[in-house]
Design an enzyme around this catalytic site. Structure first.
Site, PDB file in Angstrom:
ATOM      1  N   ARG A 101      -0.279 -17.002  15.721  1.00 32.46           N
ATOM      2  CA  ARG A 101      -0.606 -15.661  16.506  1.00 32.46           C
ATOM      3  C   ARG A 101      -1.985 -16.087  17.379  1.00 32.46           C
ATOM      4  NH1 ARG A 101      -2.314 -10.032  13.750  1.00 32.46           N
ATOM      5  NH2 ARG A 101       0.098  -9.972  14.283  1.00 32.46           N
ATOM      6  N   HIS A 128       5.016  -9.347  20.921  1.00 30.30           N
ATOM      7  CA  HIS A 128       5.100  -9.415  19.216  1.00 30.30           C
ATOM      8  C   HIS A 128       6.627  -9.204  18.811  1.00 30.30           C
ATOM      9  CE1 HIS A 128       3.614  -9.052  15.348  1.00 30.30           C
ATOM     10  NE2 HIS A 128       2.859  -7.941  15.341  1.00 30.30           N
ATOM     11  N   GLN A 131       7.514  -8.284  15.041  1.00 28.35           N
ATOM     12  CA  GLN A 131       7.563  -6.789  14.800  1.00 28.35           C
ATOM     13  C   GLN A 131       8.431  -6.130  15.259  1.00 28.35           C
ATOM     14  OE1 GLN A 131       4.501  -5.255  13.329  1.00 28.35           O
ATOM     15  NE2 GLN A 131       6.169  -3.583  12.866  1.00 28.35           N
ATOM     16  N   ASP A 224       1.427   2.478  19.653  1.00 29.00           N
ATOM     17  CA  ASP A 224       0.511   1.679  19.016  1.00 29.00           C
ATOM     18  C   ASP A 224      -1.020   1.670  19.407  1.00 29.00           C
ATOM     19  OD1 ASP A 224      -0.404  -1.063  18.313  1.00 29.00           O
ATOM     20  OD2 ASP A 224       0.085  -2.035  20.184  1.00 29.00           O
ATOM     21  N   CYS A 264       3.155  -0.052  14.506  1.00 27.92           N
ATOM     22  CA  CYS A 264       3.300  -1.441  14.034  1.00 27.92           C
ATOM     23  C   CYS A 264       2.001  -1.805  12.785  1.00 27.92           C
ATOM     24  CB  CYS A 264       3.296  -2.567  14.891  1.00 27.92           C
ATOM     25  SG  CYS A 264       1.765  -2.500  15.993  1.00 27.92           S
ATOM     26  N   ARG A 292       8.528  -6.534   7.903  1.00 29.41           N
ATOM     27  CA  ARG A 292       8.177  -7.805   8.310  1.00 29.41           C
ATOM     28  C   ARG A 292       8.755  -8.611   7.651  1.00 29.41           C
ATOM     29  NH1 ARG A 292       3.694  -7.652  11.655  1.00 29.41           N
ATOM     30  NH2 ARG A 292       4.298  -9.776  11.973  1.00 29.41           N
TER      31      ARG A 292
HETATM   32  N1  NVA Z   1      -1.095  -4.243  20.490  1.00 28.18           N
HETATM   33  C1  NVA Z   1      -1.914  -4.615  19.166  1.00 28.18           C
HETATM   34  C2  NVA Z   1      -0.759  -4.941  18.166  1.00 28.18           C
HETATM   35  C3  NVA Z   1      -1.591  -5.413  16.786  1.00 28.18           C
HETATM   36  C4  NVA Z   1      -0.243  -5.611  15.821  1.00 28.18           C
HETATM   37  C5  NVA Z   1      -2.526  -5.884  19.467  1.00 28.18           C
HETATM   38  O1  NVA Z   1      -2.278  -6.801  20.102  1.00 28.18           O
HETATM   39  O2  NVA Z   1      -3.866  -5.880  18.848  1.00 28.18           O
HETATM   40  N1   CP Z   2       1.460  -5.186  12.666  1.00 25.99           N
HETATM   41  C1   CP Z   2       0.782  -6.570  12.591  1.00 25.99           C
HETATM   42  O1   CP Z   2       1.089  -7.503  13.167  1.00 25.99           O
HETATM   43  O2   CP Z   2      -0.300  -6.285  11.722  1.00 25.99           O
HETATM   44  P1   CP Z   2      -1.413  -7.238  11.313  1.00 25.99           P
HETATM   45  O3   CP Z   2      -2.035  -7.447  12.671  1.00 25.99           O
HETATM   46  O4   CP Z   2      -2.046  -6.976  10.112  1.00 25.99           O
HETATM   47  O5   CP Z   2      -0.688  -8.583  11.301  1.00 25.99           O
END
Ligand code: NVA
Ligand code: CP
Length: 307
Positions: A101, A128, A131, A224, A264, A292
């Protein structure tokens, strides 16, 4: 050849369907597939915070017979001290797969180039894709099919989730409509890529500058956060810019009466979605969060077989 999953269209439509089919099987028999028996180790690297991704990958690796190694990049040599390429070479000699990540998507491409083992994107600034696999699995369970359904994404249509919905749901043959205010519309290159995929898979892509057109007649409604990780300094401006984009009961009623709602997570009640919708009868967010695990297990098992 080693395969990677950095973006939604790194797999074909047939491969996506196969991974979802295997995810349903693994959900029924969680310990039936053991590609990491040994145990082999899978590195889970986090440059950004996480709850669902951390837990579902750690549990998933263990379920598949392996050992998860969680690396918080702030406490490692990665980043300023050691290059991504050198980190990839070190990890690739010792782990079976790398899950990362991060911020810039180019880092994942660099990791994949040098690791010699499958690399999975567990969220970058651009995509992502794990997801989306979970969202497709959840839709399949609740609707019995994917191709031909309309999915509407309302909110920050320029973020990683919007990009992945456009590409990943087009791959599944869905009709994808997104709505975002001016300045938060998808990059034209993403739309063009999604349109090309939609044409081959029988779906379609629509981009709106207001929520009503996008949500009309939708089978699946998603949103989101308006403030993604790394955008915290823009919070006040973004909250003002997204006025009118909250998915509340009134907006949700414009979708099909049997539409499902997904997010998500983490969610911010009262901003991108009202508590009434998020916690309401049409919401399937807890199935989505659980999925997930099953989707990523199927993905990791599939990647392990491709080398
Ligand atoms: N768009 C959000 C998704 C979190 C799972 C982010 O990147 O923070
Ligand atoms: N949806 C998702 O990726 O959640 P987290 O940021 O908690 O991993």
């Amino acid at each position: 050849m080693v395969r990677h999953f950095l973006k939604d269209d790194d797999i074909t439509a047939v491969e996506q369907a196969e991974i979802l089919r295997r995810a349903l099987e693994l959900k029924k028999s969680p310990y039936s597939v053991r590609p990491f028996e040994g145990p082999k180790t899978v590195a889970l690297i986090f440059d950004k915070t996480s709850t669902r991704t951390r837990v579902s990958f750690a549990v998933g690796v263990a379920d598949l017979g392996g050992a998860p190694l969680i690396i918080d990049s702030q406490s490692s040599q990665m980043g300023g001290k050691e290059s991504v390429a050198d980190t990839a070479r070190v990890l690739g000699r010792q782990v079976a797969q790398i899950v990362w990540r991060t911020y810039a998507h180019s880092g994942l491409e660099e990791m994949a180039k040098h690791a010699g083992v499958p690399v999975i994107n567990s969220l970058s600034d651009d995509y992502h894709p794990c997801q989306i696999l979970a969202d497709l699995l959840t839709t399949l369970e609740h609707k019995g099919k994917l191709a031909g359904l309309k999915i509407a994404y309302i909110g920050d249509a320029a973020n990683n989730m919007a990009n992945s919905y456009l590409i990943g749901c087009a791959l599944a043959g869905m009709h994808v409509s997104v709505a975002g205010p001016a300045g938060y519309q998808p990059d034209h290159r993403i739309v063009a890529r999604a349109e090309l995929i939609a044409r081959t898979q029988g779906g379609s892509i629509e981009v709106f500058g207001e929520p009503l057109g996008a949500i009309a007649n939708a089978d699946v409604v998603v949103t989101d956060t308006w403030i993604s990780m790394g955008q915290e300094s823009e919070k006040a401006k973004r909250i003002a810019d997204f006025a009118g984009y909250t998915i509340d009961a009134d907006l949700m009623s414009r979708a099909k009466s049997d539409a499902i709602f997904m997010h998500c997570l983490p969610a911010y009640r009262g901003y991108e979605v009202s508590a009434e919708v998020l916690d309401g009868l049409q919401s399937v967010i807890w199935d989505e969060a659980e999925n997930r695990l099953h989707a990523q297990k199927a993905l990791m098992a599939w990647l392990a077989e491709q080398a």
